[in-house]
Write a protein that holds these residues in place. Structure first.
Motif, PDB file in Angstrom:
ATOM      1  N   GLN A 154      49.772  12.459  36.578  1.00  0.00           N
ATOM      2  CA  GLN A 154      50.028  14.121  36.788  1.00  0.00           C
ATOM      3  C   GLN A 154      50.087  14.866  35.564  1.00  0.00           C
ATOM      4  O   GLN A 154      49.444  15.930  35.706  1.00  0.00           O
ATOM      5  CB  GLN A 154      51.049  14.356  37.873  1.00  0.00           C
ATOM      6  N   THR A 155      50.699  14.337  34.592  1.00  0.00           N
ATOM      7  CA  THR A 155      50.859  15.300  33.425  1.00  0.00           C
ATOM      8  C   THR A 155      49.385  15.196  32.683  1.00  0.00           C
ATOM      9  O   THR A 155      49.190  16.458  32.270  1.00  0.00           O
ATOM     10  CB  THR A 155      51.983  14.564  32.349  1.00  0.00           C
ATOM     11  N   ARG A 156      48.813  14.288  32.758  1.00  0.00           N
ATOM     12  CA  ARG A 156      47.324  14.319  31.932  1.00  0.00           C
ATOM     13  C   ARG A 156      46.514  15.235  32.607  1.00  0.00           C
ATOM     14  O   ARG A 156      45.650  15.827  32.223  1.00  0.00           O
ATOM     15  CB  ARG A 156      47.147  12.778  31.557  1.00  0.00           C
ATOM     16  N   THR A 157      46.695  15.159  33.933  1.00  0.00           N
ATOM     17  CA  THR A 157      45.787  15.683  34.774  1.00  0.00           C
ATOM     18  C   THR A 157      46.100  17.407  34.689  1.00  0.00           C
ATOM     19  O   THR A 157      44.969  18.112  34.690  1.00  0.00           O
ATOM     20  CB  THR A 157      45.869  15.372  36.326  1.00  0.00           C
ATOM     21  N   ALA A 158      47.384  17.715  34.526  1.00  0.00           N
ATOM     22  CA  ALA A 158      47.642  19.053  34.226  1.00  0.00           C
ATOM     23  C   ALA A 158      47.097  19.444  33.028  1.00  0.00           C
ATOM     24  O   ALA A 158      46.536  20.705  32.845  1.00  0.00           O
ATOM     25  CB  ALA A 158      49.108  18.949  34.270  1.00  0.00           C
ATOM     26  N   LEU A 159      47.254  18.637  31.980  1.00  0.00           N
ATOM     27  CA  LEU A 159      46.972  18.838  30.663  1.00  0.00           C
ATOM     28  C   LEU A 159      45.251  19.129  30.746  1.00  0.00           C
ATOM     29  O   LEU A 159      44.644  20.173  30.001  1.00  0.00           O
ATOM     30  CB  LEU A 159      47.079  17.949  29.532  1.00  0.00           C
ATOM     31  N   PHE A 160      44.464  18.501  31.286  1.00  0.00           N
ATOM     32  CA  PHE A 160      43.167  18.444  31.184  1.00  0.00           C
ATOM     33  C   PHE A 160      42.832  19.766  32.084  1.00  0.00           C
ATOM     34  O   PHE A 160      41.802  20.711  31.631  1.00  0.00           O
ATOM     35  CB  PHE A 160      42.569  17.236  32.235  1.00  0.00           C
ATOM     36  N   ILE A 175      48.274  28.490  32.019  1.00  0.00           N
ATOM     37  CA  ILE A 175      49.732  28.676  31.676  1.00  0.00           C
ATOM     38  C   ILE A 175      50.550  27.887  32.904  1.00  0.00           C
ATOM     39  O   ILE A 175      51.426  27.004  32.735  1.00  0.00           O
ATOM     40  CB  ILE A 175      50.453  30.017  31.670  1.00  0.00           C
ATOM     41  N   GLU A 176      49.959  28.122  33.886  1.00  0.00           N
ATOM     42  CA  GLU A 176      50.514  27.429  35.192  1.00  0.00           C
ATOM     43  C   GLU A 176      50.625  25.863  35.138  1.00  0.00           C
ATOM     44  O   GLU A 176      51.461  25.477  35.492  1.00  0.00           O
ATOM     45  CB  GLU A 176      50.100  28.209  36.468  1.00  0.00           C
ATOM     46  N   PHE A 177      49.276  25.497  34.884  1.00  0.00           N
ATOM     47  CA  PHE A 177      49.309  23.948  34.785  1.00  0.00           C
ATOM     48  C   PHE A 177      50.111  23.550  33.511  1.00  0.00           C
ATOM     49  O   PHE A 177      50.453  22.288  33.831  1.00  0.00           O
ATOM     50  CB  PHE A 177      47.692  23.482  34.461  1.00  0.00           C
ATOM     51  N   SER A 178      50.033  24.357  32.501  1.00  0.00           N
ATOM     52  CA  SER A 178      50.821  23.757  31.390  1.00  0.00           C
ATOM     53  C   SER A 178      52.433  23.705  31.708  1.00  0.00           C
ATOM     54  O   SER A 178      52.951  22.773  31.453  1.00  0.00           O
ATOM     55  CB  SER A 178      50.602  24.695  30.362  1.00  0.00           C
ATOM     56  N   LYS A 184      56.947  17.695  34.531  1.00  0.00           N
ATOM     57  CA  LYS A 184      56.875  16.726  34.837  1.00  0.00           C
ATOM     58  C   LYS A 184      57.406  15.666  33.899  1.00  0.00           C
ATOM     59  O   LYS A 184      57.227  14.174  34.006  1.00  0.00           O
ATOM     60  CB  LYS A 184      55.443  16.343  35.323  1.00  0.00           C
ATOM     61  N   ILE A 185      57.553  16.279  32.607  1.00  0.00           N
ATOM     62  CA  ILE A 185      57.820  15.217  31.428  1.00  0.00           C
ATOM     63  C   ILE A 185      59.291  15.084  31.594  1.00  0.00           C
ATOM     64  O   ILE A 185      60.252  16.041  31.643  1.00  0.00           O
ATOM     65  CB  ILE A 185      57.469  15.851  30.181  1.00  0.00           C
ATOM     66  N   ILE A 194      54.055  17.339  25.091  1.00  0.00           N
ATOM     67  CA  ILE A 194      54.744  18.543  24.798  1.00  0.00           C
ATOM     68  C   ILE A 194      54.136  19.724  23.954  1.00  0.00           C
ATOM     69  O   ILE A 194      53.698  20.745  24.196  1.00  0.00           O
ATOM     70  CB  ILE A 194      56.240  18.609  24.619  1.00  0.00           C
ATOM     71  N   PRO A 195      53.659  19.468  22.711  1.00  0.00           N
ATOM     72  CA  PRO A 195      52.937  20.427  21.624  1.00  0.00           C
ATOM     73  C   PRO A 195      51.646  20.833  22.303  1.00  0.00           C
ATOM     74  O   PRO A 195      51.193  22.058  22.147  1.00  0.00           O
ATOM     75  CB  PRO A 195      52.920  19.291  20.477  1.00  0.00           C
TER      76      PRO A 195
END
Length: 205
Positions: A154-160, A175-178, A184-185, A194-195
């Protein structure tokens, strides 16, 4: 048959067909860069020998890579979106190395047809990526709907998806996905992202 010997057969039997269809490369690795999309096709021998699978990959050239690399040299394992090309509905399939000239002819006839039909259908799924990405929300990640496009945690999908929307100037969604990804972290798991999330938020405000 050793993998090195099979690579020579692939180069002779499959490489000319792929180049005729716009792919670049030789041996086991080929890719195609059209507009923002880099598509990759890899013949992957088994580490135990004697058989191989076909891996596919998709990379968007505006998505940063962990290590700077020539896009023409990207392998499937460099990419966020990966899958395997199979002759059935299974997610995994391994072909045996051919042992005779007749088996070589039959095998590569099958592979050419598979790449031309099922392979091209798979890759074309990403041609209208802007429309697909615009439809995804954070709920899509929660519900698993994004797995038809990218199979990542989920976190990597959100970043993508945050990066995709940032590229499309959909700043609110970036911003919403970030913010979703940050939520989720927990602890150290995923903290290295995070960065990246914070940078997207900063640039999208």
């Amino acid at each position: 048959m050793k993998s090195a010997d099979f690579k020579k057969i692939v180069t002779k039997e499959l490489a000319p067909f792929l180049r005729e269809n716009g792919w670049k490369g030789t041996g086991f690795d080929y890719n195609k860069h059209i507009e923002n999309i880099v598509k990759a096709l890899t013949i992957q021998p088994s580490s135990s020998g004697g058989k191989f699978c076909i891996e596919t990959g998709v990379h968007f050239d505006f998505i940063p890579l962990p290590v700077e690399k020539d896009l023409s040299k990207l392998k499937t394992w460099d990419m966020d979106i990966t899958s395997r090309l199979t002759p059935n509905d299974e997610n995994d399939f391994w072909w045996e190395f051919p042992k005779t000239d007749a088996e070589i002819e039959s095998l590569f006839s099958e592979l050419k047809e598979l790449i031309s039909n099922k392979g091209e259908t798979y890759f074309s799924h990403f041609d209208n990526w802007e429309e697909t990405v615009s439809q995804f929300t954070t709920d899509s990640i929660e519900n698993g709907d994004t797995k038809s496009f990218i199979r990542k945690p989920q976190t990597r999908t959100a970043l993508f998806l945050a990066r995709m929307n940032q590229f499309l100037n959909n700043n609110n969604k970036a911003i919403e996905f970030s913010e979703y990804g940050l939520s989720k972290i927990v602890g150290n798991k995923g903290s290295g992202l995070i960065p990246d999330f914070e940078e997207i938020i900063k640039k999208s405000r």
